[in-house]
Design an enzyme around this catalytic site. Structure first.
Site, PDB file in Angstrom:
ATOM      1  N   GLY A 107       0.789  -1.229   0.000  1.00  0.00           N
ATOM      2  CA  GLY A 107       0.000   0.000   0.000  1.00  0.00           C
ATOM      3  C   GLY A 107       0.816   1.271   0.000  1.00  0.00           C
ATOM      4  N   ASP A 127      -6.604   2.463   6.157  1.00  0.00           N
ATOM      5  CA  ASP A 127      -6.084   1.260   6.797  1.00  0.00           C
ATOM      6  C   ASP A 127      -6.630   1.210   8.213  1.00  0.00           C
ATOM      7  OD1 ASP A 127      -4.527  -1.106   7.268  1.00  0.00           O
ATOM      8  OD2 ASP A 127      -3.091  -0.365   5.790  1.00  0.00           O
ATOM      9  N   SER A 211      -5.249  -8.330  -3.101  1.00  0.00           N
ATOM     10  CA  SER A 211      -5.150  -9.250  -1.966  1.00  0.00           C
ATOM     11  C   SER A 211      -5.173 -10.704  -2.430  1.00  0.00           C
ATOM     12  CB  SER A 211      -6.308  -9.014  -1.001  1.00  0.00           C
ATOM     13  OG  SER A 211      -6.405  -7.658  -0.626  1.00  0.00           O
ATOM     14  N   ASN A 212      -4.170 -11.456  -1.998  1.00  0.00           N
ATOM     15  CA  ASN A 212      -4.060 -12.857  -2.396  1.00  0.00           C
ATOM     16  C   ASN A 212      -4.831 -13.777  -1.453  1.00  0.00           C
ATOM     17  OD1 ASN A 212      -2.455 -13.090  -4.794  1.00  0.00           O
ATOM     18  ND2 ASN A 212      -0.725 -12.301  -3.613  1.00  0.00           N
ATOM     19  N   ASP A 243       2.502 -10.438 -13.203  1.00  0.00           N
ATOM     20  CA  ASP A 243       2.923 -11.599 -13.995  1.00  0.00           C
ATOM     21  C   ASP A 243       3.427 -11.166 -15.369  1.00  0.00           C
ATOM     22  OD1 ASP A 243       2.129 -13.342 -11.932  1.00  0.00           O
ATOM     23  OD2 ASP A 243       0.065 -13.340 -12.668  1.00  0.00           O
ATOM     24  N   HIS A 270      -3.449 -16.381 -11.025  1.00  0.00           N
ATOM     25  CA  HIS A 270      -2.390 -15.573 -10.425  1.00  0.00           C
ATOM     26  C   HIS A 270      -1.695 -16.342  -9.301  1.00  0.00           C
ATOM     27  CE1 HIS A 270      -0.176 -11.986  -9.468  1.00  0.00           C
ATOM     28  NE2 HIS A 270      -0.730 -11.840  -8.283  1.00  0.00           N
TER      29      HIS A 270
END
Length: 413
Positions: A107, A127, A211-212, A243, A270
């Site tokens: 961020g 946040d 966000s993964n 990627d 991803h």
């Protein structure tokens, strides 16, 4: 003070000043290079006076920026001949962007990079803690956008009101030995809650998920938006630009190509084997041995782990991810501003395969995804076709996991 020698400054470096940056899919670079005979005393942030001249080189975040970036570097921008460009020669900063998770490892650099965009009028940083200092720091940069900070759930609604683009890097980062799937339980809940707030306060915004695991968090976001009755598949994106950035970089290094010219489409998802670089469609055309194809594909797929291990527990791929996400934000803003020639790879709702979500090259416009590019999946090599079929079960499992999570949460509520 004695006059300084003539200097050249280049925006868009991947390393030191003077090194050229990455290119975007199927677009010629229109970069920003400015010279000064003494020093840039008239340079102010992203605006420069008549002492600055523009040349076609590379650009900071994108390669074919048109007048949106040209006009911010030169007082008299040359009109584009391309009929797709309908920009004003003097565009005004008019878009509001919110970064949710702005105090984190991605961020902070992301907020700094997109603060440089001449198209942003308001930059909202959110946040759960520590965001005031980030906003104060970035607000000192003399670029057009006004920076505001928002802390905690009670201020989230105000952060999101009337924004055009919402970028979500919030969540926990990968640690050594952690797979993207390990991130699911924590980050799934974070994305669910943030997207719910977006649906309530800025339902028409472009929503860009970092966000993964993106393979699952984008389907979660889609389900939440459906439950709220505001789902527009053209405006929900999984940011897979990293990627492409990695593929372009690694291919250029391996084949000794000029980096700015290289474009490698990356499709699928991803994470791990779901990331499929289409090396056969590399531009400019390049030939690869079977060994090179295998090595490059595996490296691109595991590049995130490469960074995690190199940082030895001190973080993940935060800086390159911030760069890639900033490039995608800038492309989105150009599309919103009327640039008719904006293409990026992104993980979106798709009918190109039998999967409900799929990463591929898309054309961006004012309403989001204007078109998918089916030709990218035509004429694949045997290796690529087999890899495509192999990734489908894993990607589908991730999609179903995200959908099941969102639906279970809805029932529980």
């Amino acid at each position: 003070m004695a006059a300084a020698p003539a200097a050249t400054f280049t925006i868009g470096t991947t390393g030191s000043l003077g090194q050229r940056g990455n290119s975007l899919p199927q677009l010629k670079s229109s970069g920003l290079k400015f010279n000064s005979q003494n020093h840039l005393k008239s340079f102010c942030g992203l605006k420069a006076m008549s002492s600055v001249r523009c040349e076609s080189e590379s650009s900071f975040l994108v390669n074919k920026t048109g007048a949106a970036l040209r006009a911010s570097f030169a007082s008299k921008a040359q009109k584009e001949n391309d009929q797709n460009f309908n920009y004003n020669s003097q565009p005004q900063a008019s878009y509001k962007v919110a970064v949710l998770g702005a105090a984190g490892g991605i961020g902070q650099p992301l907020a700094l990079l997109i603060k440089m965009s001449p198209l942003i009028s308001d930059l909202h940083l959110y946040d759960i803690a520590n965001v005031k200092g980030v906003a104060a720091d970035i607000s000192h940069c003399n670029t057009p956008s006004q920076v505001r900070d928002f802390t905690g759930a009670s201020e989230l609604a105000n952060c999101l009101k009337s924004v055009n683009v919402v970028v979500i890097p919030a969540g926990v980062p990968r640690k050594p030995g952690m797979t993207r799937d390990d991130l699911f339980n924590i980050n799934a809940g974070i994305v669910r809650d943030l997207v719910s707030a977006v649906a309530d306060n800025s339902p028409d915004a472009f929503i860009q998920i970092i966000s993964n695991p993106v393979n699952s968090t984008v389907p979660i976001a889609a389900e939440v938006l459906k439950q709220k009755g505001v789902y527009d598949p053209k405006k929900l994106f999984g940011v897979t630009t990293l990627d492409v950035v990695r593929a372009n970089t690694f291919v250029a290094q391996r084949k000794n190509l000029k980096l700015i010219d290289v474009d490698v489409p990356v499709v699928g998802g991803h994470a791990g084997i779901t990331i499929l670089p289409l090396l056969s469609k590399t531009k400019p055309s390049a030939s690869f041995t079977d060994e090179e194809i295998e090595e490059l594909t595996v490296r691109i797929q595991n590049a995130g782990t490469e960074v995690v291990e190199a940082k030895a527990g001190a973080g993940s791929a935060t800086l390159s991810m911030a760069y890639a996400a900033a490039r995608f934000v800038e492309s989105s803003l150009r599309a919103l501003d009327g640039d008719g020639d904006v293409y990026e790879c992104s993980y979106v709702e798709s009918d190109l395969t039998d999967l409900p979500f799929f990463a591929s090259r898309v054309k961006l416009g004012r309403k989001g995804v204007e078109a998918l590019i089916p030709s990218d999946l035509q004429g694949l090599t045997d290796y690529e076709q087999k890899a495509l079929e192999s990734l489908k079960p894993e990607l589908m499992a991730s999609i179903e996991k995200g959908i099941a999570f969102a639906q279970k949460q809805a029932v529980a509520a």
